[in-house]
Design an enzyme around this catalytic site. Structure first.
Site, PDB file in Angstrom:
ATOM      1  N   ARG A   1       1.993   3.422   5.627  1.00  0.00           N
ATOM      2  CA  ARG A   1       2.782   3.605   4.405  1.00  0.00           C
ATOM      3  C   ARG A   1       2.630   5.053   3.984  1.00  0.00           C
ATOM      4  O   ARG A   1       1.537   5.508   3.677  1.00  0.00           O
ATOM      5  CB  ARG A   1       2.358   2.633   3.307  1.00  0.00           C
ATOM      6  CG  ARG A   1       0.933   2.733   2.819  1.00  0.00           C
ATOM      7  CD  ARG A   1       0.741   1.892   1.560  1.00  0.00           C
ATOM      8  NE  ARG A   1      -0.648   1.662   1.238  1.00  0.00           N
ATOM      9  CZ  ARG A   1      -1.426   2.484   0.552  1.00  0.00           C
ATOM     10  NH1 ARG A   1      -0.937   3.640   0.132  1.00  0.00           N
ATOM     11  NH2 ARG A   1      -2.679   2.181   0.296  1.00  0.00           N
TER      12      ARG A   1
ATOM     13  N   HIS B   1       0.333   2.767  -2.504  1.00  0.00           N
ATOM     14  CA  HIS B   1       0.358   1.296  -2.399  1.00  0.00           C
ATOM     15  C   HIS B   1       1.417   0.742  -3.348  1.00  0.00           C
ATOM     16  O   HIS B   1       2.238  -0.083  -2.974  1.00  0.00           O
ATOM     17  CB  HIS B   1      -1.019   0.737  -2.734  1.00  0.00           C
ATOM     18  CG  HIS B   1      -1.054  -0.754  -2.841  1.00  0.00           C
ATOM     19  ND1 HIS B   1      -0.865  -1.587  -1.761  1.00  0.00           N
ATOM     20  CD2 HIS B   1      -1.234  -1.573  -3.911  1.00  0.00           C
ATOM     21  CE1 HIS B   1      -0.929  -2.850  -2.148  1.00  0.00           C
ATOM     22  NE2 HIS B   1      -1.148  -2.868  -3.448  1.00  0.00           N
TER      23      HIS B   1
ATOM     24  N   TYR C   1      -7.813   9.088  -2.101  1.00  0.00           N
ATOM     25  CA  TYR C   1      -8.597   8.445  -1.045  1.00  0.00           C
ATOM     26  C   TYR C   1      -8.131   8.755   0.385  1.00  0.00           C
ATOM     27  O   TYR C   1      -8.730   8.295   1.334  1.00  0.00           O
ATOM     28  CB  TYR C   1      -8.626   6.918  -1.258  1.00  0.00           C
ATOM     29  CG  TYR C   1      -7.274   6.238  -1.373  1.00  0.00           C
ATOM     30  CD1 TYR C   1      -6.529   5.917  -0.235  1.00  0.00           C
ATOM     31  CD2 TYR C   1      -6.751   5.903  -2.611  1.00  0.00           C
ATOM     32  CE1 TYR C   1      -5.301   5.287  -0.328  1.00  0.00           C
ATOM     33  CE2 TYR C   1      -5.513   5.276  -2.727  1.00  0.00           C
ATOM     34  CZ  TYR C   1      -4.805   4.966  -1.583  1.00  0.00           C
ATOM     35  OH  TYR C   1      -3.593   4.345  -1.687  1.00  0.00           O
TER      36      TYR C   1
END
Length: 361
Positions: A259, A263, A272
């Protein structure tokens, strides 16, 4: 049909089109065998990318409560959905915009779901697509149950449950996979391994060699496929569907993809993951790869790009027209989609709500 799905789970994903657009025949299968279908898949991927961008725009403008972008995963979703019959049921999670568009679901219907209006999601079941499932993993149980029903009815149907890599750690998914194997249900569990379960990387999610290897424990075939290769995804799912239709049971497909966005629109992936990682995957863009392959085999036409862009623009306008400042439907409408024949108690609740709304003016 070549044997793409074999008893031994291979760690290397099946790939038929290399990132540079050159064919990489796998098991003797040439991707040019589906070259006549690729223009339609290309159009569907471009449409998905465009509508996905518009969904994010609408969320940033306060028109949607939340949205889970799917940029980067177009090949996995389009390749899977185009390999099935229109009467095969899809049981999505929440990131399957490409599959929705392949099935002809109006983008506005998807957008209204994320806006949270009463009538969001209407029109899905008419296209043999279950409603968006936010609860992680529960849709896999629904898919297996529906597959068992198809067997009992003898209608030749196949069901597909979409799940992410993180979802495979949910108990419901284990139960669904085990039941599917025991019952030899005509079902495909299609895992989009997009690298991250929100902020948890794949390597912290399991210790098996791959998610597809988990199929061994359930007693079903497992196969890894390059999720950014639309031809490979299409052929793997087509073979899994053929297996299911002839009574050979379920298949676990792991589409290895990425992706490229967050998210959800509430997430900040820069906290992250590195820019270098994202750049590496951007170079593997599934739409660019499909175009490069079509050029390589002499099947590219600039008109295709223009038509695809125009179609995507039309869908974006349609989505915006449907969603922007869309009012909620009548509150009592929510009672109309619970049962085919509403129960007396449901009718009582509807009338009670209607009376209260009237009193409040």
């Amino acid at each position: 049909m070549a044997d793409l799905i074999i008893d031994e789970v291979a760690l290397e994903p099946i790939q038929l089109i290399a990132p540079d657009g050159h064919p990489t025949p796998h098991h003797g299968l040439d991707p040019t065998s589906v070259v006549d279908r690729l223009p339609a898949m290309y159009r569907a991927m471009v449409a998905t990318r465009g509508v996905d961008e518009e969904m994010v725009n609408l969320q940033r403008q306060g028109q949607l409560a939340l949205y889970p972008p799917c940029a980067g995963q177009e090949a996995a979703q389009v390749g899977c959905a185009t390999a099935l019959r229109d009467t095969d049921w899809l049981f999505p999670q929440y990131r399957e915009l490409g599959a929705f568009l392949v099935r002809g679901i109006d983008p506005g219907g998807v957008g209204l779901s994320w806006r949270g209006t009463w009538n969001g999601g209407l029109g899905f079941v008419e296209r043999c697509v279950a409603p968006i499932c936010i609860a992680i993993g529960t849709n896999t149980l629904h898919a297996v149950g529906a597959a068992m029903a198809s067997t009992w009815l003898g209608d030749g149907g196949v069901t597909v449950a979409f799940i992410g890599d993180g979802g495979t750690s949910e108990g419901d998914v284990h139960e669904a996979l085990n039941l599917a194997a025991v019952q030899q249900a005509p079902c495909i569990v299609f895992v989009q391994n997009n690298g991250w379960a929100i902020s948890t990387p794949t390597h912290d999610q399991y210790r098996a060699p791959s998610l597809a290897h988990r199929a061994i424990g359930y007693g079903m075939p497992g196969v890894r496929v390059d999720g950014n290769d639309v031809a490979a995804c299409h052929m793997v799912v087509a073979e899994a569907a053929e297996r299911a239709r002839r009574g050979d049971g379920p298949t676990l497909v792991e589409a290895v993809t990425y992706r490229m966005g967050p998210h959800t629109t509430s997430d900040d992936p820069t906290r992250y993951r590195s820019e270098g990682e994202v750049a590496t995957w951007r170079a593997l863009d599934p739409i660019t790869r499909c175009e490069a392959f079509l050029r390589h085999v002499g099947a590219w036409d600039d008109t295709l790009a223009e038509e695809a862009a125009s179609h995507a623009a039309d869908l974006r306008r349609s989505l915006r027209d449907a969603v922007y400042d869309a009012p909620d439907g009548p509150a009592t409408e929510v009672f109309e989609h619970v049962f085919a024949e509403p129960t007396p108690e449901l009718l009582r609740q509807r009338d009670e709500l209607a009376a209260e709304l009237e009193r409040e003016g």
